[in-house]
Write a protein that holds these residues in place. Sequence first.
Motif, mmCIF file in Angstrom:
data_model
loop_
_atom_site.group_PDB
_atom_site.id
_atom_site.type_symbol
_atom_site.label_atom_id
_atom_site.label_comp_id
_atom_site.label_asym_id
_atom_site.label_seq_id
_atom_site.Cartn_x
_atom_site.Cartn_y
_atom_site.Cartn_z
ATOM 1 N N ALA A 1 -73.949 -11.984 27.625
ATOM 2 C CA ALA A 1 -73.537 -11.527 26.447
ATOM 3 C C ALA A 1 -71.871 -11.608 26.446
ATOM 4 N N TYR A 2 -71.306 -11.730 27.668
ATOM 5 C CA TYR A 2 -69.829 -12.124 27.502
ATOM 6 C C TYR A 2 -69.571 -13.413 27.108
ATOM 7 N N VAL B 1 -57.610 -12.636 22.566
ATOM 8 C CA VAL B 1 -58.560 -12.082 23.765
ATOM 9 C C VAL B 1 -58.453 -13.149 25.118
ATOM 10 N N GLY B 2 -57.738 -12.615 26.044
ATOM 11 C CA GLY B 2 -57.918 -13.192 27.295
ATOM 12 C C GLY B 2 -58.618 -12.369 28.377
ATOM 13 N N GLY B 3 -58.536 -12.794 29.359
ATOM 14 C CA GLY B 3 -59.303 -12.083 30.595
ATOM 15 C C GLY B 3 -60.356 -12.977 31.394
ATOM 16 N N GLY B 4 -61.328 -12.386 31.726
ATOM 17 C CA GLY B 4 -62.429 -13.103 32.482
ATOM 18 C C GLY B 4 -63.537 -12.123 33.088
ATOM 19 N N ALA B 5 -64.383 -12.970 33.484
ATOM 20 C CA ALA B 5 -65.635 -11.998 34.302
ATOM 21 C C ALA B 5 -65.489 -12.238 35.731
ATOM 22 N N LEU B 6 -65.450 -11.046 36.597
ATOM 23 C CA LEU B 6 -65.204 -11.234 37.862
ATOM 24 C C LEU B 6 -66.135 -10.453 38.880
#
Length: 459
Positions: free
Chosen positions: A231-232, A243-248
């Motif tokens: 979904a991300y 929008v920045g960031g990440g999946a961890l």
Amino acid sequence: MTVQTNQAALDELRRDFTGEIVVPENPAYNEARTIFNAMIDKHPSVIAQCATVDDVVRAVQFGRDFKLEIAVRGGGHSVAGKALTDDGLVIDLRRMNAVSVDPDARIVTVGGGATMSHLDRATEPYGLATTGGRVSTTGVGGFTLGGGDGWLARKMGLACDNLLAVELVTAEGDVVYASENKNSELFWALHGGGGNFGIVTSFTFRLHELPLVTAALLLWRPETGPNVLRAYREFMASAPDEVGGGALYVTGPTEDFVPKYLVGRLAFVILVVYAGSEAEAREITAPLLALGHEGEFIAEMPYAELQCMLDDPPGYRNYWSAEYLEAFPNDAVDRFCDRANDMIVPSPSQQVLIPQGGMIARGPSDYPIPWRHAPWCVHPFGLWKDPADDERARQWVRDIRADFEPWASGAVYLNFIGDEGRSRVVAGFGQENYQKLAKVKAQYDPDNVFHLNHNIKPM
């Protein structure tokens, strides 16, 4: 005659030296030689803690006179540990950390030894910022010269995309200036070419309006990771540049917003860094907020506060790497999530998926940064305490790289890796760019004095 026993030479270096000369007998020596990666334990003969450009010039000349290997230290945050050398000279820039902001022109001039905290704290009162590293302790110098990818890069471009001018001390001890219109080939090389060409004592950057950011941390049990990550992936395909960031995958921290059953255990996290208000962030991230997360932290804050909030703890052993992906299909999602089970938990280690795109991909295409066009980066970031875990942690990182070979572009951001061989250095620039960089290297450092880096050999 060794430099340790040549007191006359050290006395001459100290004469008119504004900073401090530290040798092994000095009580401050062990602290002065400590860097971020606790796996690196080297003992230089001399540490020149420079306070001025003249100090840097004198230190370079001293090192060359005594044929000492020269290491250059800014933030000391590199996983490769190139800020130190055994028996050689460390030119330590940390005292050169002044920051001067021109809010009307929206530019900032930054000393070569400044960290992101120095830069961010100075620009914050004016509601201005430029792309920085993902933690406040990162050195501005090494970060920028390697390209400079951070939370704001999708909105503002890479750090080097915002670089306007530099002041640099060459291997001959000359002070030169570079910009788009002056020493332009050198200026080009400093957009990703690292510390190969000299010691940058001052950077000038373009600034952007940024009154505040919103940080959102959403947590799930690890087994829900594959569905949430899919979904991300779809969310980021159409997310705005803000929008920045990440999946961890991380060890659940001891915080009020973390469910007790995830504290100290493996957790799956989506981090959103939004360049704007919380209300806007909640509206844009509504698809993620509807995925049934089990822990939540969402708040507006100054950008400098965000940077400090995510600082890596010092004193840990470190081993990192990265692969830049041309695609991230379902098979890749499954591999990413499966490999998290091999992390050392509990520890500050992180298995990170970073979205690119935005102004990273749309930025200047002629710089030696071939990795900027990949849509995703997989970044295993190992930190641990016990030396007995060294091989296990290294193997975890290597296995992740191997897992993603089917989708890897071959390019790599060299700030994210340690010593991985000549082919990886070339991959960090691209073969054609490497040849051009080698010509610039031959002009400014023909003897390869500055080789403690991801080294470009002079042509």
